[in-house]
Design an enzyme around this catalytic site. Structure first.
Site, PDB file in Angstrom:
ATOM      1  N   HIS A 115       0.840  -1.201   0.000  1.00  0.00           N
ATOM      2  CA  HIS A 115       0.000   0.000   0.000  1.00  0.00           C
ATOM      3  C   HIS A 115       0.872   1.247   0.000  1.00  0.00           C
ATOM      4  CE1 HIS A 115      -3.585  -2.414   0.849  1.00  0.00           C
ATOM      5  NE2 HIS A 115      -2.783  -3.139   1.613  1.00  0.00           N
ATOM      6  N   ARG A 183      25.717 -16.401   2.408  1.00  0.00           N
ATOM      7  CA  ARG A 183      26.730 -17.198   1.724  1.00  0.00           C
ATOM      8  C   ARG A 183      26.094 -18.017   0.609  1.00  0.00           C
ATOM      9  NH1 ARG A 183      27.148 -22.693   2.810  1.00  0.00           N
ATOM     10  NH2 ARG A 183      26.186 -23.495   4.719  1.00  0.00           N
TER      11      ARG A 183
END
Length: 200
Positions: A115, A183
């Site tokens: 919104h 990672r």
């Protein structure tokens, strides 16, 4: 505004209102979702039948544990070998596409809709929507929220409690609020039970 014009606005990720989008109401599968959530485990054939009625498309060997919730249901597309745990919520004002071999833990929200910040633009429930894509072999941890327009790449793991506001590349571990890659997933992970302490 004509329905076609509203659809163009939605597709462009522009703000639209509840009244403008009201013509889409017949695409909502709320009654079938209610029934699915009350169907006993002893009736797997009925659950499967309802799921094919609810979703835009659904693959084979799909498990979606009740209760689940969806704004429409018909805008959700799920591939083969999917596992969705309890309290999965699809805010599917536009498409959510989930690939094969995806696992989703309890209490995850996939929301294609947000919104505007200014309250004046939220009149009549003003909103914008962008599709979500979850590629094959993704694992999403408990209590994750995936926001509009996000794509999660092949094989990636999203740590529990993360808020995913940007797309995540394939074969990575990502976590946090906001969610960030920590990672890459490598062949070394073939010999370990977990991804390590970082995803807890």
């Amino acid at each position: 505004m004509h329905n076609e014009e509203v659809l163009v606005r939605i597709a462009k990720g522009l703000v639209y209102t509840e009244s403008e989008a009201a013509f889409q109401a017949p695409l909502r599968r709320t009654e079938q979702i209610f029934e699915y959530n009350l169907t006993p485990p002893s009736k797997p054939e009925r659950r499967r039948s309802l799921l094919t009625e609810i979703l835009g498309s659904v693959g084979e060997r799909t498990v979606l544990l009740p209760p689940f919730h969806a704004g429409f249901g018909s805008n959700v597309h799920i591939g083969d070998d999917f596992f969705g745990n309890v309290n999965l919520t699809f805010v599917d004002d536009v498409e959510i596409r989930i690939g094969d071999g995806v696992m989703i833990a309890p209490s995850v929200t996939l929301t294609t809709t947000g919104h505007p910040v200014h309250p004046a633009r939220r009149a009549d429930f003003g909103r914008f929507s962008e599709p979500i894509v979850i590629e094959d072999k993704v694992w999403i941890g408990s209590n994750v929220v995936v926001l509009p327009g996000v794509r999660i790449g092949y094989g990636s793991v999203i740590g529990a409690g993360s808020v995913v506001s940007r797309s995540i590349p394939p074969m990575t571990i990502a976590l946090g609020t906001p969610c960030r890659v920590v990672r890459h997933i490598t062949d070394e992970d073939l010999t370990t039970r977990t991804a390590g302490s970082e995803i807890g």
